[in-house]
Write a protein that holds these residues in place. Structure first.
Motif, PDB file in Angstrom:
ATOM      1  N   VAL A 114       0.842  -1.200   0.000  1.00  0.00           N
ATOM      2  CA  VAL A 114       0.000   0.000   0.000  1.00  0.00           C
ATOM      3  C   VAL A 114       0.875   1.248   0.000  1.00  0.00           C
ATOM      4  O   VAL A 114       0.649   2.198  -0.757  1.00  0.00           O
ATOM      5  N   VAL A 115       1.891   1.246   0.858  1.00  0.00           N
ATOM      6  CA  VAL A 115       2.789   2.405   0.952  1.00  0.00           C
ATOM      7  C   VAL A 115       3.484   2.636  -0.386  1.00  0.00           C
ATOM      8  O   VAL A 115       3.537   3.771  -0.891  1.00  0.00           O
ATOM      9  N   GLN A 116       4.018   1.562  -0.999  1.00  0.00           N
ATOM     10  CA  GLN A 116       4.717   1.700  -2.278  1.00  0.00           C
ATOM     11  C   GLN A 116       3.787   2.208  -3.369  1.00  0.00           C
ATOM     12  O   GLN A 116       4.178   3.039  -4.207  1.00  0.00           O
ATOM     13  N   ALA A 117       2.554   1.737  -3.364  1.00  0.00           N
ATOM     14  CA  ALA A 117       1.593   2.189  -4.379  1.00  0.00           C
ATOM     15  C   ALA A 117       1.267   3.676  -4.205  1.00  0.00           C
ATOM     16  O   ALA A 117       1.240   4.436  -5.179  1.00  0.00           O
ATOM     17  N   LEU A 118       1.030   4.104  -2.958  1.00  0.00           N
ATOM     18  CA  LEU A 118       0.635   5.489  -2.704  1.00  0.00           C
ATOM     19  C   LEU A 118       1.753   6.475  -3.032  1.00  0.00           C
ATOM     20  O   LEU A 118       1.498   7.574  -3.541  1.00  0.00           O
ATOM     21  N   VAL A 124       1.338  14.419 -10.627  1.00  0.00           N
ATOM     22  CA  VAL A 124       2.458  15.253 -10.178  1.00  0.00           C
ATOM     23  C   VAL A 124       2.044  16.130  -8.998  1.00  0.00           C
ATOM     24  O   VAL A 124       2.900  16.734  -8.344  1.00  0.00           O
ATOM     25  N   THR A 125       0.755  16.226  -8.742  1.00  0.00           N
ATOM     26  CA  THR A 125       0.257  17.013  -7.613  1.00  0.00           C
ATOM     27  C   THR A 125       0.291  16.156  -6.350  1.00  0.00           C
ATOM     28  O   THR A 125       0.394  14.933  -6.417  1.00  0.00           O
ATOM     29  N   PRO A 126       0.204  16.775  -5.164  1.00  0.00           N
ATOM     30  CA  PRO A 126       0.170  15.996  -3.921  1.00  0.00           C
ATOM     31  C   PRO A 126      -0.984  15.008  -3.903  1.00  0.00           C
ATOM     32  O   PRO A 126      -1.998  15.204  -4.592  1.00  0.00           O
ATOM     33  N   LEU A 127      -0.848  13.967  -3.118  1.00  0.00           N
ATOM     34  CA  LEU A 127      -1.872  12.930  -3.041  1.00  0.00           C
ATOM     35  C   LEU A 127      -3.226  13.510  -2.639  1.00  0.00           C
ATOM     36  O   LEU A 127      -4.266  13.103  -3.166  1.00  0.00           O
ATOM     37  N   LEU A 128      -3.214  14.465  -1.714  1.00  0.00           N
ATOM     38  CA  LEU A 128      -4.439  15.154  -1.296  1.00  0.00           C
ATOM     39  C   LEU A 128      -4.311  16.603  -1.760  1.00  0.00           C
ATOM     40  O   LEU A 128      -3.760  17.453  -1.061  1.00  0.00           O
ATOM     41  N   SER A 129      -4.804  16.887  -2.930  1.00  0.00           N
ATOM     42  CA  SER A 129      -4.475  18.137  -3.622  1.00  0.00           C
ATOM     43  C   SER A 129      -5.079  19.385  -2.999  1.00  0.00           C
ATOM     44  O   SER A 129      -4.635  20.501  -3.310  1.00  0.00           O
ATOM     45  N   ASN A 130      -6.092  19.241  -2.137  1.00  0.00           N
ATOM     46  CA  ASN A 130      -6.715  20.410  -1.505  1.00  0.00           C
ATOM     47  C   ASN A 130      -6.559  20.395   0.018  1.00  0.00           C
ATOM     48  O   ASN A 130      -7.341  21.020   0.736  1.00  0.00           O
ATOM     49  N   LEU A 131      -5.542  19.707   0.497  1.00  0.00           N
ATOM     50  CA  LEU A 131      -5.340  19.568   1.940  1.00  0.00           C
ATOM     51  C   LEU A 131      -5.000  20.918   2.569  1.00  0.00           C
ATOM     52  O   LEU A 131      -4.177  21.672   2.061  1.00  0.00           O
ATOM     53  N   ARG A 132      -5.664  21.209   3.703  1.00  0.00           N
ATOM     54  CA  ARG A 132      -5.400  22.440   4.453  1.00  0.00           C
ATOM     55  C   ARG A 132      -4.699  22.157   5.788  1.00  0.00           C
ATOM     56  O   ARG A 132      -3.797  22.879   6.193  1.00  0.00           O
ATOM     57  N   ASN A 133      -5.126  21.101   6.475  1.00  0.00           N
ATOM     58  CA  ASN A 133      -4.631  20.805   7.821  1.00  0.00           C
ATOM     59  C   ASN A 133      -4.106  19.370   7.863  1.00  0.00           C
ATOM     60  O   ASN A 133      -4.830  18.423   7.574  1.00  0.00           O
ATOM     61  N   LEU A 134      -2.822  19.211   8.231  1.00  0.00           N
ATOM     62  CA  LEU A 134      -2.194  17.887   8.296  1.00  0.00           C
ATOM     63  C   LEU A 134      -1.672  17.635   9.706  1.00  0.00           C
ATOM     64  O   LEU A 134      -0.898  18.421  10.246  1.00  0.00           O
ATOM     65  N   HIS A 142      10.506   5.008   7.913  1.00  0.00           N
ATOM     66  CA  HIS A 142      10.162   4.342   6.649  1.00  0.00           C
ATOM     67  C   HIS A 142       8.812   4.805   6.100  1.00  0.00           C
ATOM     68  O   HIS A 142       8.451   4.461   4.969  1.00  0.00           O
ATOM     69  N   PHE A 143       8.079   5.612   6.880  1.00  0.00           N
ATOM     70  CA  PHE A 143       6.838   6.193   6.368  1.00  0.00           C
ATOM     71  C   PHE A 143       7.046   7.625   5.875  1.00  0.00           C
ATOM     72  O   PHE A 143       6.096   8.249   5.383  1.00  0.00           O
ATOM     73  N   PHE A 144       8.252   8.188   6.016  1.00  0.00           N
ATOM     74  CA  PHE A 144       8.480   9.567   5.592  1.00  0.00           C
ATOM     75  C   PHE A 144       8.222   9.785   4.099  1.00  0.00           C
ATOM     76  O   PHE A 144       7.706  10.839   3.709  1.00  0.00           O
ATOM     77  N   PRO A 145       8.595   8.830   3.203  1.00  0.00           N
ATOM     78  CA  PRO A 145       8.257   9.034   1.787  1.00  0.00           C
ATOM     79  C   PRO A 145       6.754   9.201   1.564  1.00  0.00           C
ATOM     80  O   PRO A 145       6.339   9.996   0.705  1.00  0.00           O
ATOM     81  N   LEU A 146       5.950   8.459   2.343  1.00  0.00           N
ATOM     82  CA  LEU A 146       4.499   8.606   2.232  1.00  0.00           C
ATOM     83  C   LEU A 146       4.059   9.976   2.726  1.00  0.00           C
ATOM     84  O   LEU A 146       3.188  10.619   2.128  1.00  0.00           O
ATOM     85  N   LEU A 147       4.667  10.435   3.809  1.00  0.00           N
ATOM     86  CA  LEU A 147       4.354  11.768   4.330  1.00  0.00           C
ATOM     87  C   LEU A 147       4.672  12.843   3.299  1.00  0.00           C
ATOM     88  O   LEU A 147       3.898  13.798   3.118  1.00  0.00           O
ATOM     89  N   ARG A 148       5.775  12.699   2.601  1.00  0.00           N
ATOM     90  CA  ARG A 148       6.168  13.711   1.613  1.00  0.00           C
ATOM     91  C   ARG A 148       5.150  13.841   0.485  1.00  0.00           C
ATOM     92  O   ARG A 148       5.004  14.913  -0.106  1.00  0.00           O
TER      93      ARG A 148
END
Length: 529
Positions: A114-118, A124-134, A142-148
């Motif tokens: 799941v992590v590798q797929a995400l 090219v845009t962020p996974l959550l393109s309209n995110l305001r609050n994280l 090992h989850f930092f790439p997913l965070l990025r």
């Protein structure tokens, strides 16, 4: 459909009412049902349903059957890579997410697939393109790439990791990228120190590039970092801690750093002495609100509970003078908070020790803050403060609205304050709406010339009296009703009485305040065993 529902404003009002007034599952179920009602409701209901999401599972659950699977422990995996159409399906919901919270529990449920797929999403845009609050409450590298993949220019509020974990090169590199990846951040909560002095410099440089940064909550900041953060004109609120501050390594500056733009400062320190050593390096002359938390190191086994307490309570005159020099007389909120295990306050030898009682000379340097509306120093022993001293405090702070002065800790030393001091407080601070203090409650002739011109306070409905002694409860009740006509309840000792019980010597006082509450029409709690 009724003609009223043709107006988009009415539909949005209905949905916002559901979002605001319902909680948890009930809110989700109701919004999901609305989304299925008709096309008019579908899009706005889905927007609200997906506005605030925790974890990645809700997104994964939108995929067609067979794409993912869940094991008996709740772990999620992908059975194959996602197709372009499935990525577009995910994006239909992901772009609605404005607030996203991720915990260690959420991440541990994700299989590596799941992590590798995400992190390999085709957009090219962020996974959550309209995110305001994280909010990312995890430090596993090992989850930092997913965070990025979540970082983007739309984010305005961010909380990263836990301060309990030491900084690493990976976390330093992550923080150093914030300035470029998330330039719109206004509120940031993270540990700004890196794994080395050089890393910390790079991180602070990146933060100084956040030109919209309004609120910063961080861990330890070195003096040189104070200087750099002071250059941010947008920064108004700053929260930091001094738990690893080393007095011996930190040199005092000949010219203190001036934070001319700060409105609110919150500081956590292991002792007053370390706090005020740090404050000698800075000036916050525009600050309106100051909150100080004294938090003893819970892992310090080198001293007894009583010696730790003494170190916490040891407020010095010189220290408070430095506090008055660091902050402007225009300060409106001054809160001293004690973060400590209150079980140690159950020791009668500690509670009866007079060296914990602060004299008026220690508090006097704070009188310069003439615009105070909120003053909270509820854990100190005020037994050495008398009526004359309290009158001076009240005259110096006429705009007080909240006054917590002792009362949280059941000190066994009888208070010097009496009802006369309390009456002076009511007289000179007419805007008071919340009081917590310990005093010897006794009848006073409020028709006496000294008190006859007092205007009753109609703002106060609940009065916390700590473990105050009381004489002639009914007369005291009449007196309180005259001074506080809207008073509905007096709280004696509050939470501690339920947890530890009232000391034997004070049981009569509890009964006395119980009679006051009977007079006020309060239904008494069941008798404690």
């Amino acid at each position: 459909m009724h003609i009223c529902f043709l107006a988009t404003e009415i539909i949005l009002h209905i949905i916002s009412h559901i979002y605001r007034d319902h909680n948890g599952r009930a809110k989700r179920v109701t919004l999901a049902a609305l989304a299925r009602t008709c096309r008019k409701f579908k899009e706005p209901a889905l927007d609200s349903l997906w506005k605030d999401i925790s974890g990645f599972k809700p997104l994964i659950s939108c995929l067609p059957e067979g794409v993912s699977s869940t094991n008996v422990q709740g772990g999620v995996t992908f059975n194959r890579p996602l197709s372009n159409s499935e990525w577009r399906l995910l994006d239909r919901y992901a772009r609605r997410i404005h607030s996203f919270t991720v915990s260690t529990y959420n991440l541990d449920a994700l299989n590596d697939r799941v992590v590798q797929a995400l992190i390999s999403a085709p957009s090219v845009t962020p996974l959550l393109s309209n995110l305001r609050n994280l909010v990312w409450c995890d430090n596993q590298e090992h989850f930092f790439p997913l965070l990025r993949t979540l970082f983007g220019s739309t984010i305005t509020s961010m909380k990263l990791g836990s301060r309990s974990s030491p900084p690493t090169f990976a976390s330093s590199a992550l923080l150093a990228s914030l300035g470029a990846r998330c330039p719109s951040i206004r509120e940031l909560d993270c540990t700004c120190c890196g794994d080395s002095e050089e890393s910390s410099d790079v991180i602070v440089e990146a933060l100084c590039g956040l030109q919209k940064l309004f609120h910063l909550e961080t861990g330890v900041l070195h003096t040189r970092d104070f200087v750099r953060m002071a250059s941010l004109p947008s920064l108004k609120c700053m929260h930091f801690d001094l738990m690893k501050y080393d007095i011996n390594e930190t040199q005092l500056n000949s010219i203190p750093v001036n934070f001319s733009q700060l409105d609110e400062v919150r500081i956590t320190s292991p002792s007053p002495s370390i706090l005020y050593h740090c404050l000698k390096n800075i000036r916050c002359l525009s600050c309106q609100s100051l909150k100080i938390a004294i938090n003893c190191d819970p892992f310090d086994d080198t001293s007894t509970a009583q010696s730790q307490l003494y170190r916490l309570f040891k407020l010095e005159i010189a220290d408070l003078i430095s506090l008055s020099e660091c902050f402007s007389p225009a300060l409106e909120g001054l809160i001293f908070e004690l973060a400590y295990e209150f079980d140690d306050f159950n020791d009668e030898d500690t509670l009866a020790n007079r060296r914990f009682a602060l004299g008026f000379d220690v508090i006097a340097p704070l009188l310069s803050f003439s615009r105070l509306t909120d003053f909270r120093l509820d854990w100190i022993c005020t037994s050495a403060i008398d009526d004359t001293s309290l009158k001076t405090l009240a005259q110096s702070w006429p705009q007080l609205e909240i006054f917590y002065f002792g009362g949280s800790v059941p000190w066994l030393i009888p208070p010097s304050l009496t009802s006369i001091g309390f009456i002076h407080l009511i007289h000179h601070c007419p805007r008071l709406r919340s009081i917590q203090m310990s005093f010897c409650a006794c009848p006073v002739d409020i028709n006496d010339e000294t008190f006859s011109k007092i205007i009753p306070n109609e703002n106060i409905t609940i009065f916390s009296v700590g473990m105050s002694p009381i004489v002639d409860p009914i007369d005291v009740a009449h007196q309180l009703r005259g001074l506080l006509p809207k008073l509905t309840e007096v709280c004696f000792l509050e939470w501690r009485a339920d947890e530890f019980g009232v000391p034997l010597a004070f049981e009569d006082y509890e009964d006395g305040w119980g009679r006051v509450n009977e007079f006020l029409g309060v239904s008494l709690r069941p008798e404690r065993k």
